[in-house]
Design a protein around this motif. Structure first.
Motif, mmCIF file in Angstrom:
data_model
loop_
_atom_site.group_PDB
_atom_site.id
_atom_site.type_symbol
_atom_site.label_atom_id
_atom_site.label_comp_id
_atom_site.label_asym_id
_atom_site.label_seq_id
_atom_site.Cartn_x
_atom_site.Cartn_y
_atom_site.Cartn_z
ATOM 1 N N GLY A 1 -36.125 -52.189 75.873
ATOM 2 C CA GLY A 1 -36.289 -51.759 77.489
ATOM 3 C C GLY A 1 -37.612 -50.619 77.652
ATOM 4 O O GLY A 1 -38.548 -51.032 78.227
ATOM 5 N N PHE A 2 -37.815 -50.476 75.866
ATOM 6 C CA PHE A 2 -39.453 -50.515 75.189
ATOM 7 C C PHE A 2 -40.218 -51.287 75.493
ATOM 8 O O PHE A 2 -41.226 -50.355 76.044
ATOM 9 C CB PHE A 2 -39.000 -49.779 74.326
ATOM 10 C CG PHE A 2 -40.421 -48.528 73.695
ATOM 11 C CD1 PHE A 2 -40.378 -47.455 73.904
ATOM 12 C CD2 PHE A 2 -41.651 -49.459 72.749
ATOM 13 C CE1 PHE A 2 -41.706 -46.989 73.364
ATOM 14 C CE2 PHE A 2 -42.212 -48.611 72.262
ATOM 15 C CZ PHE A 2 -42.634 -46.937 72.657
ATOM 16 N N ALA A 3 -39.830 -52.251 74.442
ATOM 17 C CA ALA A 3 -40.359 -53.651 74.647
ATOM 18 C C ALA A 3 -41.594 -53.926 76.046
ATOM 19 O O ALA A 3 -42.436 -54.472 76.576
ATOM 20 C CB ALA A 3 -39.969 -54.485 73.566
ATOM 21 N N GLN A 4 -39.638 -54.302 76.635
ATOM 22 C CA GLN A 4 -39.833 -54.350 78.386
ATOM 23 C C GLN A 4 -40.981 -53.574 78.947
ATOM 24 O O GLN A 4 -42.271 -54.347 79.737
ATOM 25 C CB GLN A 4 -38.872 -54.353 79.104
ATOM 26 C CG GLN A 4 -39.135 -55.169 80.693
ATOM 27 C CD GLN A 4 -37.766 -55.038 80.969
ATOM 28 O OE1 GLN A 4 -36.755 -54.039 81.017
ATOM 29 N NE2 GLN A 4 -37.751 -56.508 81.669
ATOM 30 N N SER A 5 -41.022 -52.065 78.631
ATOM 31 C CA SER A 5 -41.841 -51.865 79.533
ATOM 32 C C SER A 5 -43.035 -51.669 79.395
ATOM 33 O O SER A 5 -43.988 -52.165 79.870
ATOM 34 C CB SER A 5 -41.833 -50.025 79.391
ATOM 35 O OG SER A 5 -41.593 -49.550 77.716
ATOM 36 N N GLN A 6 -43.608 -51.666 77.886
ATOM 37 C CA GLN A 6 -45.264 -52.077 77.209
ATOM 38 C C GLN A 6 -45.303 -53.300 77.554
ATOM 39 O O GLN A 6 -47.196 -53.199 77.894
ATOM 40 C CB GLN A 6 -44.981 -52.001 75.655
ATOM 41 C CG GLN A 6 -44.667 -50.652 75.006
ATOM 42 C CD GLN A 6 -44.909 -50.760 73.783
ATOM 43 O OE1 GLN A 6 -44.555 -51.500 72.605
ATOM 44 N NE2 GLN A 6 -45.726 -50.169 72.333
ATOM 45 N N ILE A 7 -45.488 -54.646 77.804
ATOM 46 C CA ILE A 7 -45.556 -55.720 78.123
ATOM 47 C C ILE A 7 -46.170 -55.720 79.317
ATOM 48 O O ILE A 7 -46.398 -55.985 79.827
ATOM 49 C CB ILE A 7 -44.360 -56.920 77.553
ATOM 50 C CG1 ILE A 7 -44.143 -57.341 76.267
ATOM 51 C CG2 ILE A 7 -44.190 -58.389 78.240
ATOM 52 C CD1 ILE A 7 -42.471 -57.866 75.434
#
Length: 412
Positions: A157-163
């Motif tokens: 989820g963290f990676a998704q939000s950054q992207i």
């Protein structure tokens, strides 16, 4: 050492005995089968049997290795593949850091199936795909990452939000970050990203609700926190001012401004914000609260900008205001603005001589102060036209000193 010597002695003894037996009688063996005859000595047959048993033993081991599913050869092959995949993963991460997105994605994706924890590969490949503007492929890689490691919901989820933020999809990023904040309410990077998203979306009310947590967790230093609160205050103050133009009552507006100011307590460190808050209260016709704020605020921290607003209070008793100013004057003897306000309050009380003295003191401390114009106007009204004109000339000379040197027409 002794044990080795003992074994050598025994082997030599056995060899000697066998040698004697072979010399005394080599024996004779005849094997006949289906027209085939084999003749040999007993000792050669024994040696052949020993060699045959040894060969069969090794054949058995080789067949066991090849035919068994979890065999050593398979293990060796798997180890080699795993090592190669690990090496390619490291290379892929280095290419990712180096900005070679296409190569990074290829290395990380191809090696994912042969590493112990493929989550890192898929997330890294998702970042690389996003940097190539392959947004759908990036989403697919994140879905694959979730399938491979469903327990790593936060990391994915963290990676998704950054992207999503890199793509400018701030609404989607906000939904992801809110979900992540529920999992880890005090996560510093999540809170910073929420601030960035709220700022981009201009959701100042949500940002306002977040400020207590930001302060409690020490997410920003004082300067950054002040800048954040200033932006929120100015934006929300504009909304309140617009409501004033729509005809909403001043009492309700003042209440909302007070609530806003009290939530953003870092603003009290900034002189300009204190002055703006005072000006807002005055513009909404609540001079009592403005006076009280100025008085308490100046007692804590002096401000030449804020004392200026004290002279703009027109509805309150000038005598009481002048008494407060003269008390401050005992400590702030070099404040030209304070002397200016004292002069204006004295003038409003028709204390002409006192006002003149205060204006002159203010002018002596700061030749650019408004006291010069006030003094000129007062002197003219008092009938001292020449003194008033002299002051005007002083003002003009000061202005001319600031003019650029330019050519002028010559008199003939």
């Amino acid at each position: 050492m002794r044990k080795l010597l003992f074994i050598l002695v025994i082997v030599m003894a056995i060899g000697g005995v066998l040698g004697l037996l072979m010399r005394q009688d080599s024996g004779y063996v005849l094997i006949a089968y289906n027209g085939i005859t084999i003749e040999t000595s007993v000792w050669v047959l024994v040696a052949a049997l020993i060699v045959a048993l040894f060969v069969l033993s090794w054949v058995k081991r080789i067949l066991f290795i090849i035919l068994r599913p979890s065999n050593s050869l398979s293990r060796i092959t798997d180890n080699l593949a795993s090592k190669r995949a690990t090496k390619n993963t490291i290379r892929g991460m280095l290419e990712l850091v180096g900005g070679n997105w296409r190569k990074a994605e290829k290395l990380l994706t191809n090696s994912a199936n042969n590493v112990a924890y493929p989550l890192i590969n898929y997330i890294g490949a998702a970042y690389a795909a996003n940097e190539q503007d392959e947004h759908e492929r990036s989403k697919a890689l994140l879905r694959t990452a979730h399938k491979s490691s469903p327990e790593a919901e936060f990391a994915i989820g963290f990676a998704q939000s950054q992207i999503q933020m890199r793509q400018g999809h701030y609404e989607g990023a906000l939904a992801s970050l809110i979900r992540l904040q529920k999992l880890k309410p005090k996560h510093r990077q999540i809170l910073k990203m929420l601030v960035a998203v709220y700022t981009k979306l201009k959701d100042w009310d949500a940002l306002l609700e977040l400020t207590p947590t930001l302060k409690k967790e020490g997410i920003f230093d004082n300067d950054n926190m002040l800048e954040l609160e200033k932006n929120a205050f100015l934006a929300l103050l504009n909304k309140i001012t617009f409501r004033n133009k729509l005809g909403e009552s001043n009492k309700e507006l003042v209440t909302d401004v007070e609530k806003l100011w009290n939530k953003l307590d870092t603003l009290s460190q900034d002189d300009h914000m204190r002055q703006l808050y005072t000006q807002t209260l005055i513009s909404f016709k609540d001079e009592e609260k403005a006076e009280s704020f100025i008085r308490h605020s100046l007692n804590k921290k002096w401000s030449n900008d804020l004392i200026y607003e004290y002279g703009n209070l027109r509805e309150l008793a000038a005598k009481k205001l002048l008494a407060n100013c003269e008390n401050w004057l005992k400590k702030e003897t070099s404040s030209a603005n304070l002397l200016l306000v004292c002069g204006r309050l004295s003038q409003s009380l028709r204390l002409w001589g006192k006002a003149k003295d205060y204006y002159e003191q203010a002018f002596s401390l700061d030749s650019q102060n408004e006291a010069l114009a006030e003094l000129s106007r007062l002197l003219k009204a008092m009938g001292d036209t020449k003194a008033s004109q002299d002051i005007v000339m002083v003002s003009l000379n000061q202005a001319s000193n600031r003019l650029k040197t330019l050519p002028l027409p010559q008199e003939h």
